[in-house]
Write a protein that holds these residues in place. Structure first.
Motif, PDB file in Angstrom:
ATOM      1  N   VAL A  56       5.783  12.417  14.152  1.00 47.31           N
ATOM      2  CA  VAL A  56       5.030  11.273  13.623  1.00 47.31           C
ATOM      3  C   VAL A  56       4.914  10.213  14.721  1.00 47.31           C
ATOM      4  N   GLU A  57       3.687   9.992  15.178  1.00 48.66           N
ATOM      5  CA  GLU A  57       3.431   8.962  16.186  1.00 48.66           C
ATOM      6  C   GLU A  57       3.010   7.651  15.529  1.00 48.66           C
ATOM      7  N   ILE A  58       2.320   7.741  14.382  1.00 48.67           N
ATOM      8  CA  ILE A  58       1.846   6.546  13.679  1.00 48.67           C
ATOM      9  C   ILE A  58       2.316   6.609  12.235  1.00 48.67           C
ATOM     10  N   LEU A  59       2.942   5.546  11.790  1.00 52.22           N
ATOM     11  CA  LEU A  59       3.366   5.421  10.396  1.00 52.22           C
ATOM     12  C   LEU A  59       2.642   4.240   9.775  1.00 52.22           C
ATOM     13  N   GLN A  60       1.992   4.457   8.645  1.00 49.90           N
ATOM     14  CA  GLN A  60       1.378   3.360   7.894  1.00 49.90           C
ATOM     15  C   GLN A  60       2.092   3.229   6.559  1.00 49.90           C
ATOM     16  N   TYR A  61       2.586   2.014   6.274  1.00 45.26           N
ATOM     17  CA  TYR A  61       3.257   1.753   5.007  1.00 45.26           C
ATOM     18  C   TYR A  61       2.367   0.846   4.183  1.00 45.26           C
ATOM     19  N   SER A  62       1.730   1.412   3.151  1.00 42.05           N
ATOM     20  CA  SER A  62       0.782   0.613   2.361  1.00 42.05           C
ATOM     21  C   SER A  62       0.702   1.067   0.909  1.00 42.05           C
ATOM     22  N   PRO A  63       1.839   1.347   0.264  1.00 41.37           N
ATOM     23  CA  PRO A  63       1.762   1.672  -1.161  1.00 41.37           C
ATOM     24  C   PRO A  63       1.374   0.438  -1.975  1.00 41.37           C
ATOM     25  N   VAL A  64       0.746   0.672  -3.119  1.00 40.00           N
ATOM     26  CA  VAL A  64       0.300  -0.432  -3.975  1.00 40.00           C
ATOM     27  C   VAL A  64       1.448  -0.858  -4.885  1.00 40.00           C
ATOM     28  N   PRO A  65       1.815  -2.139  -4.889  1.00 34.31           N
ATOM     29  CA  PRO A  65       2.911  -2.603  -5.749  1.00 34.31           C
ATOM     30  C   PRO A  65       2.609  -2.384  -7.233  1.00 34.31           C
ATOM     31  N   ARG A  66       3.650  -2.179  -7.988  1.00 34.22           N
ATOM     32  CA  ARG A  66       3.492  -1.988  -9.425  1.00 34.22           C
ATOM     33  C   ARG A  66       3.130  -3.307 -10.109  1.00 34.22           C
ATOM     34  N   ALA A  67       2.476  -3.193 -11.263  1.00 35.11           N
ATOM     35  CA  ALA A  67       2.044  -4.385 -11.999  1.00 35.11           C
ATOM     36  C   ALA A  67       3.230  -5.229 -12.456  1.00 35.11           C
ATOM     37  N   ASP A  68       4.369  -4.601 -12.727  1.00 30.43           N
ATOM     38  CA  ASP A  68       5.500  -5.380 -13.238  1.00 30.43           C
ATOM     39  C   ASP A  68       6.209  -6.183 -12.155  1.00 30.43           C
ATOM     40  N   PHE A  69       5.729  -6.091 -10.901  1.00 32.72           N
ATOM     41  CA  PHE A  69       6.250  -6.957  -9.837  1.00 32.72           C
ATOM     42  C   PHE A  69       5.593  -8.341  -9.879  1.00 32.72           C
ATOM     43  N   MET A  70       4.601  -8.509 -10.729  1.00 30.84           N
ATOM     44  CA  MET A  70       3.707  -9.665 -10.636  1.00 30.84           C
ATOM     45  C   MET A  70       4.034 -10.794 -11.616  1.00 30.84           C
ATOM     46  N   LYS A  71       5.262 -10.944 -12.023  1.00 28.36           N
ATOM     47  CA  LYS A  71       5.616 -12.007 -12.968  1.00 28.36           C
ATOM     48  C   LYS A  71       5.544 -13.382 -12.296  1.00 28.36           C
ATOM     49  N   PRO A  72       5.238 -14.421 -13.085  1.00 31.29           N
ATOM     50  CA  PRO A  72       5.307 -15.786 -12.547  1.00 31.29           C
ATOM     51  C   PRO A  72       6.728 -16.139 -12.134  1.00 31.29           C
ATOM     52  N   VAL A  73       6.851 -17.048 -11.203  1.00 32.75           N
ATOM     53  CA  VAL A  73       8.157 -17.340 -10.618  1.00 32.75           C
ATOM     54  C   VAL A  73       9.156 -17.846 -11.664  1.00 32.75           C
TER      55      VAL A  73
END
Length: 221
Positions: free
Chosen positions: A79-96
């Motif tokens: 592996v010469e190039i690694l891309q890390y770009s998974p889409v976060p889950r909806a339940d990560f999106m709570k208000p602070v």
């Protein structure tokens, strides 16, 4: 031949970047939880003459992610190039103000433990090659915290710090770590943030090896 490993393979940005790096002569390792999705993506890439293979893994499962990356290198080449770009889950999106300490466990595992696991799996191979690229793709909350999405804001900021430390620490070894911030939605009709345009930007970041942080377009006021 070396490998482009994509963590978070999907039909939008993931497929576009796989095509871009594959067309440049790299084999492609696609990593996602969904086996059927992986089969469809590898078939599309094969139709384009790109050698690709899917590896099912969950970024929250350190053992499966490590095993997938090891298998990809053994099957397809270092592996010469690694891309890390998974889409976060909806339940990560709570208000602070609705976010508890426990609510941060999964976002931090997703955006910090996942990247650390992936980098540790591919770094020995990059060192043997004498070169490599680590690409991190994040939304605007990585640089401008958004109280409406506290989990990703905290976790993306931590991922950004980790990626920046990699950029500084690995540069002497000819391994380039960089981050692309995509402020808006990724849409086929977006002038600066369509999958194909972003894939081109990511390839240029790899090839030109400039600074650490890049933006697909300016952050809105």
């Amino acid at each position: 031949m070396t490998t482009f490993a994509l963590i978070g393979a999907g039909p939008g940005l993931g497929l576009a970047t796989a095509r871009r790096f594959g067309s440049a002569g790299h084999t492609v390792a696609l990593i996602s939880r969904n086996v059927e999705k992986l089969d469809g993506l590898t078939a599309e890439l094969a139709h384009d003459g790109i050698q690709a293979r899917g590896y099912p893994a969950d970024v929250l499962d350190i053992e499966s992610l490590t095993a997938a990356l090891y298998a990809a290198a053994a099957d397809l080449g270092t592996v010469e190039i690694l891309q890390y770009s998974p889409v976060p889950r909806a339940d990560f999106m709570k208000p602070v103000l609705d976010t508890s300490a426990d609510d941060l466990d999964a976002p931090l595992a997703f955006s910090v433990k996942g990247p650390v696991t992936a980098v540790n799996a591919v770094l020995p191979g990059m060192r043997e090659l004498g070169r490599g690229t680590l690409l991190f793709v994040n939304g605007s909350s990585a640089v401008r915290p958004n109280p409406k999405v506290a989990g990703t804001s905290v976790a993306f900021a931590a991922e950004s710090a980790y990626a920046r430390m990699l950029h500084d620490s690995l540069a002497p070894e000819n391994i380039h770590a960089a981050q692309l911030i995509v402020p808006g939605a990724i849409r086929p009709d977006a002038e600066h943030s369509s999958p194909d345009v972003l894939a081109g930007r990511l390839y240029d970041i790899h090839a030109k090896r400039g600074g650490f942080r890049h933006y697909s377009e300016p952050l809105p006021d």
